[in-house]
Design an enzyme around this catalytic site. Structure first.
Site, PDB file in Angstrom:
ATOM      1  N   ILE A 104      40.476  41.336  36.057  1.00  0.00           N
ATOM      2  CA  ILE A 104      40.297  40.067  36.771  1.00  0.00           C
ATOM      3  C   ILE A 104      39.154  40.305  37.745  1.00  0.00           C
ATOM      4  O   ILE A 104      39.269  41.125  38.663  1.00  0.00           O
ATOM      5  CB  ILE A 104      41.613  39.592  37.424  1.00  0.00           C
ATOM      6  N   TYR A 105      38.048  39.677  37.469  1.00  0.00           N
ATOM      7  CA  TYR A 105      36.824  39.940  38.238  1.00  0.00           C
ATOM      8  C   TYR A 105      36.119  38.645  38.612  1.00  0.00           C
ATOM      9  O   TYR A 105      35.849  37.816  37.744  1.00  0.00           O
ATOM     10  CB  TYR A 105      35.852  40.813  37.423  1.00  0.00           C
ATOM     11  N   LYS A 137      42.559  33.163  42.651  1.00  0.00           N
ATOM     12  CA  LYS A 137      43.862  32.501  42.595  1.00  0.00           C
ATOM     13  C   LYS A 137      44.011  31.690  41.300  1.00  0.00           C
ATOM     14  O   LYS A 137      45.043  31.724  40.648  1.00  0.00           O
ATOM     15  CB  LYS A 137      44.001  31.574  43.818  1.00  0.00           C
ATOM     16  N   ASN A 183      41.487  50.577  45.742  1.00  0.00           N
ATOM     17  CA  ASN A 183      40.972  49.207  45.732  1.00  0.00           C
ATOM     18  C   ASN A 183      41.859  48.322  46.634  1.00  0.00           C
ATOM     19  O   ASN A 183      42.644  47.501  46.175  1.00  0.00           O
ATOM     20  CB  ASN A 183      40.930  48.669  44.291  1.00  0.00           C
ATOM     21  N   TYR A 210      46.749  40.959  45.199  1.00  0.00           N
ATOM     22  CA  TYR A 210      47.920  40.906  44.304  1.00  0.00           C
ATOM     23  C   TYR A 210      49.215  40.721  45.102  1.00  0.00           C
ATOM     24  O   TYR A 210      50.111  39.991  44.665  1.00  0.00           O
ATOM     25  CB  TYR A 210      48.014  42.179  43.455  1.00  0.00           C
TER      26      TYR A 210
HETATM   27  C1  LIG Z   1      40.309  40.641  43.820  1.00  0.00           C
HETATM   28  C2  LIG Z   1      39.608  39.333  43.413  1.00  0.00           C
HETATM   29  C3  LIG Z   1      39.873  39.051  41.942  1.00  0.00           C
HETATM   30  C4  LIG Z   1      40.158  38.198  44.275  1.00  0.00           C
HETATM   31  O1  LIG Z   1      39.507  37.004  43.919  1.00  0.00           O
HETATM   32  P1  LIG Z   1      38.950  36.004  45.040  1.00  0.00           P
HETATM   33  O2  LIG Z   1      38.435  34.809  44.346  1.00  0.00           O
HETATM   34  O3  LIG Z   1      38.011  36.723  45.915  1.00  0.00           O
HETATM   35  O4  LIG Z   1      40.297  35.684  45.854  1.00  0.00           O
HETATM   36  P2  LIG Z   1      40.799  34.278  46.377  1.00  0.00           P
HETATM   37  O5  LIG Z   1      39.710  33.605  47.136  1.00  0.00           O
HETATM   38  O6  LIG Z   1      41.416  33.511  45.266  1.00  0.00           O
HETATM   39  O7  LIG Z   1      41.909  34.778  47.417  1.00  0.00           O
HETATM   40  C5  LIG Z   1      43.224  34.315  47.426  1.00  0.00           C
HETATM   41  C6  LIG Z   1      43.966  35.046  48.526  1.00  0.00           C
HETATM   42  O8  LIG Z   1      44.086  36.438  48.212  1.00  0.00           O
HETATM   43  C7  LIG Z   1      43.948  37.219  49.415  1.00  0.00           C
HETATM   44  N1  LIG Z   1      42.727  38.023  49.342  1.00  0.00           N
HETATM   45  C8  LIG Z   1      41.678  37.853  48.502  1.00  0.00           C
HETATM   46  N2  LIG Z   1      40.732  38.781  48.729  1.00  0.00           N
HETATM   47  C9  LIG Z   1      41.186  39.537  49.743  1.00  0.00           C
HETATM   48  C10 LIG Z   1      40.639  40.626  50.455  1.00  0.00           C
HETATM   49  N3  LIG Z   1      39.429  41.116  50.170  1.00  0.00           N
HETATM   50  N4  LIG Z   1      41.375  41.176  51.461  1.00  0.00           N
HETATM   51  C11 LIG Z   1      42.589  40.667  51.792  1.00  0.00           C
HETATM   52  N5  LIG Z   1      43.149  39.604  51.159  1.00  0.00           N
HETATM   53  C12 LIG Z   1      42.462  39.059  50.143  1.00  0.00           C
HETATM   54  C13 LIG Z   1      43.833  36.224  50.560  1.00  0.00           C
HETATM   55  O9  LIG Z   1      45.125  35.986  51.066  1.00  0.00           O
HETATM   56  C14 LIG Z   1      43.261  35.018  49.870  1.00  0.00           C
HETATM   57  O10 LIG Z   1      43.525  33.816  50.515  1.00  0.00           O
HETATM   58  P3  LIG Z   1      42.557  33.342  51.728  1.00  0.00           P
HETATM   59  O11 LIG Z   1      41.126  33.496  51.256  1.00  0.00           O
HETATM   60  O12 LIG Z   1      42.977  31.937  51.934  1.00  0.00           O
HETATM   61  O13 LIG Z   1      42.881  34.261  52.868  1.00  0.00           O
HETATM   62  C15 LIG Z   1      38.074  39.390  43.667  1.00  0.00           C
HETATM   63  O14 LIG Z   1      37.835  39.628  45.024  1.00  0.00           O
HETATM   64  C16 LIG Z   1      37.353  40.417  42.846  1.00  0.00           C
HETATM   65  O15 LIG Z   1      36.913  40.127  41.743  1.00  0.00           O
HETATM   66  N6  LIG Z   1      37.180  41.636  43.375  1.00  0.00           N
HETATM   67  C17 LIG Z   1      36.409  42.648  42.726  1.00  0.00           C
HETATM   68  C18 LIG Z   1      37.008  43.054  41.412  1.00  0.00           C
HETATM   69  C19 LIG Z   1      38.363  43.662  41.533  1.00  0.00           C
HETATM   70  O16 LIG Z   1      38.647  44.484  42.388  1.00  0.00           O
HETATM   71  N7  LIG Z   1      39.209  43.271  40.578  1.00  0.00           N
HETATM   72  C20 LIG Z   1      40.536  43.793  40.459  1.00  0.00           C
HETATM   73  C21 LIG Z   1      40.498  45.029  39.648  1.00  0.00           C
HETATM   74  S1  LIG Z   1      42.138  45.660  39.449  1.00  0.00           S
END
Ligand SMILES: CC(C)(COP(=O)(O)OP(=O)(O)OC[C@H]1O[C@@H](n2cnc3c(N)ncnc32)[C@H](O)[C@@H]1OP(=O)(O)O)[C@@H](O)C(=O)NCCC(=O)NCCS
Length: 172
Positions: free
Chosen positions: A96-97, A109, A135, A142
């Site tokens: 999930i990226y 989300k 990470n 999650y």
């Molecule tokens: C992890 C990932 C998929 C989250 O997607 P995102 O679109 O950034 O997250 P969202 O905006 O939907 O966040 C939803 C909620 O999750 C939590 N959250 C998301 N990123 C966070 C962070 N960096 N630190 C703490 N909480 C976090 C928050 O509660 C957030 O709600 P808020 O923004 O209202 O506070 C994204 O940051 C990503 O692709 N990261 C790099 C790749 C990665 O690590 N993938 C997982 C591999 S196992």
């Protein structure tokens, strides 16, 4: 602001390869050596490998778009495509990226919800994933959606053994 999720098909392979490499590199480059990264990117995301994964009926890839821009992707597995033997009642979120400039806009989300929805449609009772112990951002993400750590497994980045936490969410 329009958010759209669409299932990937064979024609999407070149774009899938591009976004897979870009997002993996963005996420892990700072914490791994260039040699380890290069070896892993070549092994995991070469055309042949991705083609094999796409043609597996137990795996699905989805793209997420913000307006017209490709912002990220999701890979889910069921049955034997899962990276661990979790059984036929579970679904794995393998990848999930979200591209860096699109993070923290709520798109992750949408992808989590897509995975949960696919699990429910297939009557699965549990969704699980492996996440690198270092990470922290992803782990926080999650947890927010109710995943709880339950065990660990090894993950090989090239020749380097790393520890992935296993996180699970039961579906009720
Ligand atoms: C992890 C990932 C998929 C989250 O997607 P995102 O679109 O950034 O997250 P969202 O905006 O939907 O966040 C939803 C909620 O999750 C939590 N959250 C998301 N990123 C966070 C962070 N960096 N630190 C703490 N909480 C976090 C928050 O509660 C957030 O709600 P808020 O923004 O209202 O506070 C994204 O940051 C990503 O692709 N990261 C790099 C790749 C990665 O690590 N993938 C997982 C591999 S196992």
């Amino acid at each position: 602001m329009t958010i759209r999720i669409s299932k990937c098909c064979r024609e999407d392979l070149p774009i899938l390869q591009e976004i897979s490499i870009e997002t993996f590199d963005q996420t892990f480059r700072e914490q791994n050596s260039p040699e380890t990264m290069k070896a892993y990117l070549e092994e995991a995301f070469n055309v042949k490998q991705l083609e094999k994964e796409m043609s597996d009926p137990s795996s699905e890839f989805f793209f997420i778009y913000l307006n017209k821009d490709l912002a990220g992707y999701l890979k889910i597995n069921v049955n034997d495509a899962q990276s661990e033997k979790m059984g036929d009642e579970s679904l794995e979120i393998e990848r999930i990226y979200i591209r860096r400039t699109f993070q923290r806009k709520g798109l992750g989300k949408y992808l989590i919800n897509q995975a949960l929805e696919m699990a429910r449609i297939q009557n699965k009772t549990m969704v699980w994933l492996g996440v690198w112990e270092k990470n922290e951002k992803a782990i926080a993400f999650y947890k927010k959606f109710g995943f709880v750590q339950n065990g660990a497994h090894s993950f090989y980045m090239g020749d380097e053994e790393q520890t992935d936490f296993i996180m699970k969410k039961p579906l009720v």
